[in-house]
Design a protein around this motif. Structure first.
Motif, PDB file in Angstrom:
ATOM      1  N   UNK A 340       0.912  -1.280  -0.103  1.00  0.00           N
ATOM      2  CA  UNK A 340      -0.114  -0.042   0.029  1.00  0.00           C
ATOM      3  C   UNK A 340       0.903   1.065   0.175  1.00  0.00           C
ATOM      4  N   UNK A 341       0.712   1.865  -1.107  1.00  0.00           N
ATOM      5  CA  UNK A 341       1.818   3.210  -1.354  1.00  0.00           C
ATOM      6  C   UNK A 341       1.111   4.457  -0.460  1.00  0.00           C
ATOM      7  N   UNK A 342       1.966   5.293  -0.157  1.00  0.00           N
ATOM      8  CA  UNK A 342       1.566   6.402   0.465  1.00  0.00           C
ATOM      9  C   UNK A 342       0.470   7.267  -0.769  1.00  0.00           C
ATOM     10  N   UNK A 343      -0.496   7.892  -0.027  1.00  0.00           N
ATOM     11  CA  UNK A 343      -1.049   8.686  -1.178  1.00  0.00           C
ATOM     12  C   UNK A 343      -0.466   9.989  -1.352  1.00  0.00           C
ATOM     13  N   UNK A 344       0.271  10.443  -0.325  1.00  0.00           N
ATOM     14  CA  UNK A 344       1.008  11.507  -0.571  1.00  0.00           C
ATOM     15  C   UNK A 344       2.604  11.244  -0.847  1.00  0.00           C
ATOM     16  N   UNK A 345       2.969  11.674  -2.117  1.00  0.00           N
ATOM     17  CA  UNK A 345       4.350  11.594  -2.316  1.00  0.00           C
ATOM     18  C   UNK A 345       5.000  10.053  -2.189  1.00  0.00           C
ATOM     19  N   UNK A 346       4.378   9.155  -2.831  1.00  0.00           N
ATOM     20  CA  UNK A 346       4.661   7.646  -2.812  1.00  0.00           C
ATOM     21  C   UNK A 346       6.188   7.514  -3.287  1.00  0.00           C
ATOM     22  N   UNK A 347       6.721   8.272  -4.126  1.00  0.00           N
ATOM     23  CA  UNK A 347       8.130   8.327  -4.446  1.00  0.00           C
ATOM     24  C   UNK A 347       8.899   9.394  -4.375  1.00  0.00           C
ATOM     25  N   UNK A 348       9.450   9.543  -3.137  1.00  0.00           N
ATOM     26  CA  UNK A 348       9.953  11.005  -2.645  1.00  0.00           C
ATOM     27  C   UNK A 348      11.215  11.018  -3.679  1.00  0.00           C
ATOM     28  N   UNK A 349      11.696  12.185  -3.587  1.00  0.00           N
ATOM     29  CA  UNK A 349      12.681  12.796  -4.458  1.00  0.00           C
ATOM     30  C   UNK A 349      13.963  12.219  -3.818  1.00  0.00           C
TER      31      UNK A 349
END
Length: 357
Positions: A340-349
């Motif tokens: 379950x990926x985060x709905x806020x920024x699932x792929x951070x810089x």
């Protein structure tokens, strides 16, 4: 070498000294750069080197204010004669004096010349080491060049417009460390850059511009070298693990000799991240409300399509590493075998942070 009269030798050397004085007096960085670039095989520099073999007592032509030029001219003479160890020793002596002068100049007008000094010290050191090795002696000039450039780095890594020069010196240091097989020393340089706040990664071009510049660099890479890295770049873009592994296997010998194999091997995590992001993007187009729920079975199928055989446990382990290293944000729903990926920024810089296995 054609015959050179004493008068002609005197004229060539005097012209060179006057050009150096003019470059300093008028703060002409490009001119000063050309006067210091031995390895460019500039005909004018080579003609000065020939003149030095005729006019031996060059020190009396040099004004006291430019005594630093004595070792520079000595280095040029030795370089032309193929006496590369002596050429290196003299060039390093000049470079130390040049750095002291550079330090006293208020503006950064001489950065181009400094870049040449950093480059030449490495190139001459490499050639001097080959000479030492051929004579059965221990090659130690490249290591000495690394120590010298670390001093230069320290001079530049402060505040003001000169600090950007530290990045150029860093490139030369990295080439030395890779050549010597001491890649671990790169970490201390990176930490120094971060501590000194020489630059912020936020100052780099936006992603679309960066991609444009990298694509340009790849397209204009020398044909003999482009194939070595093209597949690696494509693998990162596509999330294609099979392509990355094939590229590493095909060019393994070259990457090992260059000392970059282990670094490139660590890119696997980036490729897994890219693959997961592509799956997430496809799901978002189909059903935005459930895009953040990625079944492990879908990842297994995607890998199988890439001819990579992994079971659910192996994929779960890889995803767990991605989460642990903050390459993705999310958690596992173990019963349903879903990440379950985060709905806020699932792929951070990534912010330039190193990634290791």
């Amino acid at each position: 070498m054609a015959y050179i009269s004493m008068g002609e030798a005197h004229r060539r050397i005097t012209d060179y000294l006057n050009s150096y004085s003019d470059a300093i007096a008028t703060q002409n960085g490009p001119l000063l750069r050309r006067l210091l670039s031995f390895s460019s095989n500039n005909p004018k520099l080579l003609s000065v080197a020939d003149a030095l073999n005729i006019f031996q007592d060059v020190s009396r032509l040099i004004r006291q204010s430019h005594e630093t030029l004595v070792p520079l001219l000595r280095s040029l003479q030795c370089y032309k004669l193929g006496q590369l160890v002596d050429a290196y020793n003299s060039y390093e002596k000049f470079a130390n004096a040049f750095i002291q002068e550079f330090r006293n100049w208020e503006s950064a007008w001489a950065l181009e010349a400094l870049y040449v000094v950093a480059y030449e010290i490495r190139i001459i050191a490499e050639r001097a080491d080959r000479e030492l090795a051929s004579n059965g002696k221990t090659p130690d000039k490249l290591k000495a060049a690394g120590s010298f450039l670390m001093k230069v780095f320290g001079v530049l890594a402060g505040k003001g417009p000169k600090r950007v020069g530290a990045l150029h010196v860093t490139c030369q240091l990295f080439k030395i460390y890779f050549k010597l097989g001491t890649v671990h020393l790169c970490r201390s340089v990176i930490r120094s850059i971060e501590t000194a706040r020489i630059f912020d990664f936020e100052e780099f071009p936006p992603r679309d511009k960066a991609d444009e510049k990298l694509s340009y660099a790849l397209a204009h890479c020398h044909p003999d070298h482009a194939a070595n890295i093209r597949d690696v770049v494509l693998a990162l873009r596509r999330g294609d693990l099979r392509l990355l592994r094939c590229a590493l296997q095909e060019h393994e010998d070259r990457f090992l000799r260059s000392g970059v194999y282990l670094v490139l091997e660590k890119l696997e995590l980036q490729v897994y991240r890219r693959l997961l992001k592509k799956i997430y993007t496809i799901q978002k187009q189909k059903d935005p409300s459930k895009a953040h729920q990625v079944k492990l079975d879908i990842i297994v199928k995607a890998l199988k399509w890439l001819q990579i055989d992994m079971d659910l446990d192996e994929v779960e382990c890889i995803v767990a590493i991605l989460i642990h290293k903050n390459l993705i944000k999310g958690y596992f729903a173990h019963k349903s075998k879903v990440v379950v990926l985060s709905k806020q920024d699932p792929f951070p810089k990534l912010m330039g942070k190193p990634v290791g296995l």
